[in-house]
Enzyme design. Structure first.
Site, PDB file in Angstrom:
ATOM      1  N   TRP A  83      42.645  38.253  38.295  1.00  0.00           N
ATOM      2  CA  TRP A  83      43.955  37.781  38.739  1.00  0.00           C
ATOM      3  C   TRP A  83      44.023  36.262  38.899  1.00  0.00           C
ATOM      4  CZ3 TRP A  83      42.660  34.950  42.868  1.00  0.00           C
ATOM      5  CH2 TRP A  83      41.480  35.297  43.534  1.00  0.00           C
ATOM      6  N   ASN A  84      42.881  35.575  38.882  1.00  0.00           N
ATOM      7  CA  ASN A  84      42.911  34.174  39.333  1.00  0.00           C
ATOM      8  C   ASN A  84      43.615  33.243  38.346  1.00  0.00           C
ATOM      9  OD1 ASN A  84      40.679  34.601  37.655  1.00  0.00           O
ATOM     10  ND2 ASN A  84      39.617  32.822  38.472  1.00  0.00           N
ATOM     11  N   LYS A 140      44.413  45.793  31.007  1.00  0.00           N
ATOM     12  CA  LYS A 140      44.602  46.094  32.422  1.00  0.00           C
ATOM     13  C   LYS A 140      44.606  44.793  33.212  1.00  0.00           C
ATOM     14  CE  LYS A 140      42.256  47.622  36.331  1.00  0.00           C
ATOM     15  NZ  LYS A 140      43.200  46.864  37.143  1.00  0.00           N
ATOM     16  N   PRO A 141      45.803  44.335  33.590  1.00  0.00           N
ATOM     17  CA  PRO A 141      45.815  43.171  34.466  1.00  0.00           C
ATOM     18  C   PRO A 141      45.225  43.590  35.805  1.00  0.00           C
ATOM     19  CG  PRO A 141      48.043  44.091  34.260  1.00  0.00           C
ATOM     20  CD  PRO A 141      47.149  44.903  33.374  1.00  0.00           C
ATOM     21  N   GLY A 171      35.825  39.358  35.445  1.00  0.00           N
ATOM     22  CA  GLY A 171      35.861  39.689  36.863  1.00  0.00           C
ATOM     23  C   GLY A 171      34.530  39.383  37.521  1.00  0.00           C
ATOM     24  N   SER A 172      34.248  40.108  38.584  1.00  0.00           N
ATOM     25  CA  SER A 172      33.067  39.798  39.385  1.00  0.00           C
ATOM     26  C   SER A 172      31.790  40.351  38.738  1.00  0.00           C
ATOM     27  CB  SER A 172      33.226  40.404  40.774  1.00  0.00           C
ATOM     28  OG  SER A 172      33.330  41.804  40.658  1.00  0.00           O
ATOM     29  N   GLU A 213      32.722  38.369  31.251  1.00  0.00           N
ATOM     30  CA  GLU A 213      32.885  37.001  31.749  1.00  0.00           C
ATOM     31  C   GLU A 213      32.991  37.093  33.259  1.00  0.00           C
ATOM     32  OE1 GLU A 213      34.333  34.781  27.970  1.00  0.00           O
ATOM     33  OE2 GLU A 213      35.879  34.833  29.495  1.00  0.00           O
ATOM     34  N   LEU A 214      31.955  36.623  33.925  1.00  0.00           N
ATOM     35  CA  LEU A 214      31.827  36.924  35.351  1.00  0.00           C
ATOM     36  C   LEU A 214      31.867  35.661  36.215  1.00  0.00           C
ATOM     37  CD1 LEU A 214      29.017  39.597  34.800  1.00  0.00           C
ATOM     38  CD2 LEU A 214      31.495  39.907  34.709  1.00  0.00           C
ATOM     39  N   CYS A 240      36.701  30.631  38.165  1.00  0.00           N
ATOM     40  CA  CYS A 240      35.323  31.041  37.881  1.00  0.00           C
ATOM     41  C   CYS A 240      34.439  29.807  37.750  1.00  0.00           C
ATOM     42  CB  CYS A 240      35.270  31.874  36.614  1.00  0.00           C
ATOM     43  SG  CYS A 240      36.103  31.112  35.230  1.00  0.00           S
ATOM     44  N   GLU A 262      28.915  33.371  45.481  1.00  0.00           N
ATOM     45  CA  GLU A 262      30.202  32.826  45.054  1.00  0.00           C
ATOM     46  C   GLU A 262      31.180  32.832  46.235  1.00  0.00           C
ATOM     47  OE1 GLU A 262      32.534  35.039  42.108  1.00  0.00           O
ATOM     48  OE2 GLU A 262      32.952  33.150  41.085  1.00  0.00           O
TER      49      GLU A 262
HETATM   50  P1  NAD Z   1      36.944  42.270  40.201  1.00  0.00           P
HETATM   51  O1  NAD Z   1      35.613  42.518  39.589  1.00  0.00           O
HETATM   52  O2  NAD Z   1      37.183  42.701  41.601  1.00  0.00           O
HETATM   53  O3  NAD Z   1      38.102  42.958  39.339  1.00  0.00           O
HETATM   54  C1  NAD Z   1      38.319  42.656  37.986  1.00  0.00           C
HETATM   55  C2  NAD Z   1      39.042  43.806  37.318  1.00  0.00           C
HETATM   56  O4  NAD Z   1      38.202  44.951  37.313  1.00  0.00           O
HETATM   57  C3  NAD Z   1      40.338  44.217  38.003  1.00  0.00           C
HETATM   58  O5  NAD Z   1      41.301  44.489  37.012  1.00  0.00           O
HETATM   59  C4  NAD Z   1      39.935  45.474  38.749  1.00  0.00           C
HETATM   60  O6  NAD Z   1      40.999  46.367  38.978  1.00  0.00           O
HETATM   61  C5  NAD Z   1      38.914  46.074  37.802  1.00  0.00           C
HETATM   62  N1  NAD Z   1      37.942  46.975  38.429  1.00  0.00           N
HETATM   63  C6  NAD Z   1      37.451  46.938  39.693  1.00  0.00           C
HETATM   64  N2  NAD Z   1      36.523  47.902  39.862  1.00  0.00           N
HETATM   65  C7  NAD Z   1      36.427  48.569  38.691  1.00  0.00           C
HETATM   66  C8  NAD Z   1      35.647  49.663  38.246  1.00  0.00           C
HETATM   67  N3  NAD Z   1      34.774  50.286  39.046  1.00  0.00           N
HETATM   68  N4  NAD Z   1      35.801  50.094  36.984  1.00  0.00           N
HETATM   69  C9  NAD Z   1      36.667  49.476  36.139  1.00  0.00           C
HETATM   70  N5  NAD Z   1      37.442  48.435  36.513  1.00  0.00           N
HETATM   71  C10 NAD Z   1      37.328  47.982  37.777  1.00  0.00           C
HETATM   72  O7  NAD Z   1      37.221  40.700  40.038  1.00  0.00           O
HETATM   73  P2  NAD Z   1      38.495  39.858  40.476  1.00  0.00           P
HETATM   74  O8  NAD Z   1      38.542  39.733  41.945  1.00  0.00           O
HETATM   75  O9  NAD Z   1      39.718  40.343  39.791  1.00  0.00           O
HETATM   76  O10 NAD Z   1      38.168  38.433  39.840  1.00  0.00           O
HETATM   77  C11 NAD Z   1      37.407  37.461  40.492  1.00  0.00           C
HETATM   78  C12 NAD Z   1      36.058  37.335  39.819  1.00  0.00           C
HETATM   79  O11 NAD Z   1      36.233  37.103  38.419  1.00  0.00           O
HETATM   80  C13 NAD Z   1      35.272  36.134  40.313  1.00  0.00           C
HETATM   81  O12 NAD Z   1      33.928  36.501  40.438  1.00  0.00           O
HETATM   82  C14 NAD Z   1      35.462  35.109  39.203  1.00  0.00           C
HETATM   83  O13 NAD Z   1      34.454  34.120  39.151  1.00  0.00           O
HETATM   84  C15 NAD Z   1      35.470  35.992  38.009  1.00  0.00           C
HETATM   85  N6  NAD Z   1      36.104  35.346  36.861  1.00  0.00           N
HETATM   86  C16 NAD Z   1      35.339  34.976  35.807  1.00  0.00           C
HETATM   87  C17 NAD Z   1      35.922  34.316  34.724  1.00  0.00           C
HETATM   88  C18 NAD Z   1      35.105  33.851  33.551  1.00  0.00           C
HETATM   89  O14 NAD Z   1      35.701  33.473  32.550  1.00  0.00           O
HETATM   90  N7  NAD Z   1      33.782  33.837  33.615  1.00  0.00           N
HETATM   91  C19 NAD Z   1      37.291  34.046  34.748  1.00  0.00           C
HETATM   92  C20 NAD Z   1      38.041  34.456  35.836  1.00  0.00           C
HETATM   93  C21 NAD Z   1      37.445  35.107  36.892  1.00  0.00           C
END
Ligand code: NAD
Length: 454
Positions: free
Chosen positions: A129-130, A153-154, A204-205, A226-227, A261, A358
């Site tokens: 979402w960021n 999936k946003p 995501g994370s 991409e984490l 990120c 983080e």
């Molecule tokens: P998150 O991991 O909580 O969620 C990301 C996505 O995964 C969401 O759409 C969520 O609904 C989905 N999700 C959650 N649990 C799941 C599961 N068990 N199975 C399948 N899907 C699931 O991360 P967030 O809070 O949305 O984003 C923040 C993180 O993303 C930070 O760690 C940030 O550094 C990272 N990030 C990385 C980049 C990059 O390019 N490296 C870019 C943006 C954000």
């Protein structure tokens, strides 16, 4: 599902989440339609995506308003994000032919060898979402250009933006059965992992990325992650304009409330310039205007997620308990909205969460180091590997330091930036694979080798 405004805690909208059945139906349609999208040809797909880019421009005020309402970023930063997505799309459409067309590798004595970049099929994009426009664009634009259908999936925190993206892609001419969004939170993401998709592209994370990678491994399809990061920055003793360096690096740490990120998450400063750097840095952070993200001039709005306020508070309190010095900020803001004051800590150590985990929020730890060797050792002391930055007037000194840090990106006299021309990739817990650049355009394809004897 309720969409909450993080600045006011009000419910903006109620939305129905996808079910397992509705997702399956979406996939069936995508699967059925994908070959015709591929047959349409690259040139026509490029034209459609260029139209989408133009629609982003036309609709920027509405899109920025929606983004600010659901993630809480200051309106100007929301506009900047949409503009940033447009320039990425321009690079991708400008270079799609160069990197996605058939490539003749050798041709002699009646034998031609060429590579054809075929689409994967229907790819899943589970996103964060960021920066929904930027991290989304990194994936679904090259995926669509390459001839794939996309189930996007946003994040549950940027669903309205996901819907805007879907609306504009379809308006631009992407068939409705080629791009579909999956609405919902974790459970909907889980159901996507159960579907027979042809590739999984996750932003995501680390925790979720590791889970997804393990879960889809047996499918034997591409999976890219991409984490997060704990990105270090080093200020060497030869920097000239300390005030400008302090302002630029503070922006790298606090832009988007530190929810990038590639935000600067740890700063190491050579002892010779430490005092003057710290003074200017704290002055800069104290000048930030905090408030409602819709108010002009506001630089720090609310955090997007309520839980992150607790995480930041815990990191700050732990650091102070074990001897850190607080220079400004340090507390959540009472009242409505998920606000936390921009916070600067020194006398921090690598035993503290604020220097190892983080933060993804408006907090930074600054440490004094005696030389480059100590800076390198500290910068490399992390599970993550997204970016690292060095400020010095000497390019070769910067490059030599950056080569010793295991990160996907190295910055000299800049930080917290992404270029569409360069691969965006993490190492270690920051992920693997690349988006953007030629590598990112081809990430959604499978190369086919042709040996053609005439
Ligand atoms: P998150 O991991 O909580 O969620 C990301 C996505 O995964 C969401 O759409 C969520 O609904 C989905 N999700 C959650 N649990 C799941 C599961 N068990 N199975 C399948 N899907 C699931 O991360 P967030 O809070 O949305 O984003 C923040 C993180 O993303 C930070 O760690 C940030 O550094 C990272 N990030 C990385 C980049 C990059 O390019 N490296 C870019 C943006 C954000």
């Amino acid at each position: 599902m309720n969409i909450i405004n993080p600045a006011t805690e009000e419910i903006i909208k109620e939305i129905e989440e996808d079910t397992q059945e509705s997702l399956r139906e979406k996939l069936d349609k995508l699967r059925w339609a994908q070959p015709s999208w591929n047959r349409l040809g690259l040139e026509k797909r490029i034209t459609i995506i260029q139209r989408f880019e133009k629609l982003l421009e036309d609709d920027i005020e509405r899109l920025a308003g929606t983004l600010t309402a659901e993630v809480g970023k200051p309106l100007q930063q929301a506009r900047n994000e949409v503009k940033g997505a447009r320039s990425r799309i321009q690079w991708l459409t400008d270079h799609a032919e160069e990197y996605l067309s058939d490539e003749i590798m050798t041709s002699s004595h009646g034998l031609t060898e060429k590579i054809s970049y075929e689409p994967l099929g229907v790819v899943g994009n589970i996103s964060a979402w960021n920066y929904p426009y930027l991290v989304g664009t990194n994936v679904f634009i090259p995926a669509l250009l390459a001839g794939n259908a996309v189930l996007y999936k946003p994040s549950e925190y940027s669903t309205l933006t996901g819907q805007e993206i879907e609306r504009l892609l379809i308006k631009a001419g992407v068939p409705a059965d080629i791009f579909s969004i999956a609405i919902g939170a974790k459970s909907v993401g889980e159901w996507m992992l159960d579907l027979p998709l042809d590739g999984y592209f996750f932003t995501g994370s680390y925790k979720t990325g590791k889970y997804i990678y393990e879960k889809v491994a047996s499918k034997m399809v591409p999976c890219q992650c991409e984490l997060g990061g704990k990105d270090p920055l080093y200020v060497a003793d030869d920097v000239v304009d300390i005030k400008a360096v302090a302002a630029g690096t503070a922006d790298g740490a606090f832009y988007n409330n530190g929810q990038s990120c590639c935000s600067v998450e740890r700063i190491y400063v050579h002892e010779k310039v430490y005092d003057s750097y710290l003074e200017e840095f704290v002055k800069e952070v104290k000048s930030y205007k905090m408030g409602a993200p819709t108010e002009a001039g506001v630089y720090i709005g609310p955090l997007t997620r309520k839980e992150q306020v607790d995480i930041i508070e815990e990191q700050v309190n732990e650091a102070i308990k074990y001897g850190a010095t607080l220079h400004t900020g340090g507390k959540r803001v009472d009242g409505k909205g998920f606000y936390f004051e921009p916070t600067v800590l020194t006398e921090v150590t690598h035993e503290m969460g604020v220097m190892m985990d983080e933060s993804f929020g408006p907090v930074i730890g600054i440490m004094k180091v005696k030389d480059d060797a100590e800076a390198i050792e500290k910068m490399a002391d992390t599970e993550y590997g997204l970016t690292a930055a060095v400020y010095t007037k000497d390019e070769s000194r910067a490059e030599s330091i950056l080569r010793k840090v295991n990160s996907g990106t190295g910055y000299w006299n800049c930080c917290d930036r992404v270029s569409a021309a360069l691969p965006w990739s993490g190492r270690k817990h920051s992920g693997f694979g690349a988006t953007l650049s030629h590598a990112g355009l081809r990430a959604f394809t499978k190369p086919k080798a042709f040996h053609l004897r005439s």
